[in-house]
Motif scaffolding. Structure first.
Motif, PDB file in Angstrom:
ATOM      1  N   ALA A  19      40.303  60.800  54.222  1.00  0.00           N
ATOM      2  CA  ALA A  19      38.906  60.754  54.661  1.00  0.00           C
ATOM      3  C   ALA A  19      38.647  61.842  55.700  1.00  0.00           C
ATOM      4  O   ALA A  19      37.628  62.549  55.643  1.00  0.00           O
ATOM      5  N   ALA A  20      39.592  61.997  56.631  1.00  0.00           N
ATOM      6  CA  ALA A  20      39.422  63.018  57.676  1.00  0.00           C
ATOM      7  C   ALA A  20      39.385  64.421  57.060  1.00  0.00           C
ATOM      8  O   ALA A  20      38.566  65.264  57.456  1.00  0.00           O
ATOM      9  N   VAL A  23      36.031  65.081  55.579  1.00  0.00           N
ATOM     10  CA  VAL A  23      35.041  65.344  56.637  1.00  0.00           C
ATOM     11  C   VAL A  23      35.204  66.780  57.139  1.00  0.00           C
ATOM     12  O   VAL A  23      34.233  67.536  57.259  1.00  0.00           O
ATOM     13  N   GLU A  24      36.457  67.166  57.400  1.00  0.00           N
ATOM     14  CA  GLU A  24      36.699  68.505  57.944  1.00  0.00           C
ATOM     15  C   GLU A  24      36.358  69.604  56.949  1.00  0.00           C
ATOM     16  O   GLU A  24      35.976  70.709  57.321  1.00  0.00           O
ATOM     17  N   VAL A  28      31.129  66.682  51.952  1.00  0.00           N
ATOM     18  CA  VAL A  28      31.104  65.233  52.131  1.00  0.00           C
ATOM     19  C   VAL A  28      30.396  64.528  50.978  1.00  0.00           C
ATOM     20  O   VAL A  28      30.456  63.314  50.853  1.00  0.00           O
ATOM     21  N   THR A 239      29.962  59.338  47.931  1.00  0.00           N
ATOM     22  CA  THR A 239      30.274  60.506  48.760  1.00  0.00           C
ATOM     23  C   THR A 239      31.689  61.029  48.472  1.00  0.00           C
ATOM     24  O   THR A 239      32.528  60.317  47.908  1.00  0.00           O
ATOM     25  N   VAL A 241      33.736  61.651  50.848  1.00  0.00           N
ATOM     26  CA  VAL A 241      34.626  60.946  51.781  1.00  0.00           C
ATOM     27  C   VAL A 241      35.182  59.710  51.068  1.00  0.00           C
ATOM     28  O   VAL A 241      36.387  59.429  51.106  1.00  0.00           O
TER      29      VAL A 241
END
Ligand SMILES: Cc1ncc(COP(=O)(O)O)c(C=O)c1O
Length: 375
Positions: A19-20, A23-24, A28, A239, A241
């Motif tokens: 997930a991180a 995001v990075e 997304v 999404t 994510v």
């Protein structure tokens, strides 16, 4: 012993890191992780196309709508299902027609389908209840004989198998849920798996306001690509994510299935011979994913299902009632459906804790408490 939870997602550092990373990455929504999750589902199911959506419910609505099912049409469906299955039929303006279930499997009874077919019937929407595959061969034959569409509610049955093949390859369209209680979860989400490439393309457009190109297809194109909007669509996107979490979950699927199976086998070993209980029935040609573990109380015992649930709650064992009878809920009562098996099962069944992190000691504790409460 740590408190027992009824259900919980099996998330660890892998899902958190995935997930991180999404995001990075800045992607997304509508990006590469969605593609990857769709491909992973298609490969696992042995189906050519998979389309990610925001939930089973939005996916089912989109499928029924895209197939042209609407006012004046009837769709055959079990009442013994989570009410979302029936609601999706209502959302497109069609009429659900309830079919009774097999008392052993809790799945739609193919023998009750022909009597419910009328000149208005357009489709059958069978359900793999609590992850146990329904008799899709027989249902498919009835659908072909009567020229009906077949859309499988596989919300709970991802990674179950029918005659040795993963669910998703039997019906022309199967819809999975990725909700938190499902075997593979992205929190919320859905996945439509289909053999029909044209339908998959339309569903991809429809989930994104009818747009002819995805954001990912337009990204970085030179000369610039301009999208068109050939038809009216919706926002039913999942999404990236969520998709990234789903990809991480897919890598752990064998482990998650093994842990669920071990818990189920322990329940069966501990409670299987109990005179007051009926254990889940698994036909020899299906392999369940053990998304839920549902037991049934024999009719002649003194303790009611609800009283047993209350007692277990006091003993630190969370339970849920078994699968609901949708036709008994206020929006559907006026249809006055009479479904004796469904009505009986809805009173007699309850679900015990089931998730991959449930330890065998915890299963033993639950079994001991069920036995003690029944004494
Ligand atoms: C049989 C069945 N169909 C449909 C759904 C709805 O799925 P979602 O919450 O992803 O819309 C569920 C969810 O539990 C379900 O169990």
């Amino acid at each position: 012993m740590t408190p027992i939870q009824f259900a919980r997602p099996y998330f660890g550092p892998e899902e958190a890191a995935a997930a991180a990373a999404a995001v990075e990455s800045g992607w997304v929504v509508g990006g590469p992780k969605l593609r990857q999750l769709e491909q992973a589902f298609a490969d696992y199911c042995g189906a050519p196309h998979a389309v990610g959506v925001s939930s089973w419910t939005t996916g089912a609505f989109l499928v029924l709508k895209t197939l042209g099912i609407g006012p004046g049409d009837e769709v055959l469906v079990p009442s013994l299902t989570f009410i979302a299955t029936v609601n999706a039929i209502m959302h497109v303006g069609a009429t659900p027609v309830f079919v009774d279930v097999d008392p052993r499997t809790y799945n739609i009874d193919p023998a009750d389908i022909p009597a419910k077919i009328t000149a208005r019937t357009r489709a059958i929407l069978p359900v793999d209840q609590i992850g146990l595959p329904c008799e899709i061969d027989q249902i498919g034959e009835i659908a072909r004989a009567h020229r009906l569409l077949l859309v499988a509610d596989a919300a709970c049955s991802f990674a179950s198998a029918f005659r040795g093949r993963a669910i998703g390859s039997q019906a022309p369209i199967s819809i999975f849920s990725l909700h938190a209680r499902k075997v593979v979860t992205t929190g919320e989400g859905g996945m439509i798996v289909t053999t029909d490439g044209d339908l998959a393309e339309r569903l991809r457009r429809q989930r994104h306001q009818g747009m002819s190109l995805s954001d990912y297809q337009r990204h970085g194109q030179s000369p610039t690509l301009f999208e068109t909007y050939p038809e009216i669509g919706y926002n039913f996107r999942i999404t990236d994510v969520q998709a990234a979490i789903g990809v991480a979950q897919m890598a752990r699927l064998p482990e998650m299935l093994r842990l669920r199976r071990a818990a189920a086998e322990r329940y069966l070993a501990r409670l299987g011979g109990h005179p007051d209980l009926i254990m889940p029935f698994v036909p020899s040609h299906v392999t369940p994913n053990w998304q839920s573990f549902q037991i049934r109380l024999r009719e002649d015992i003194k303790l009611s299902r609800n009283a047993l649930m209350d007692q277990l709650h006091e003993r630190g064992v969370p339970t849920r009632r078994g699968v609901m009878a949708s036709h008994m809920e206020p929006p559907y009562r006026s249809m006055q459906a009479h479904l004796p098996v469904t009505e009986m099962l809805a009173q007699q069944c309850l679900q015990l804790p089931m998730h991959p992190a449930l330890s065998l000691d915890q299963v033993d504790f639950v079994a001991d408490e069920v036995i003690a409460a029944l004494k």
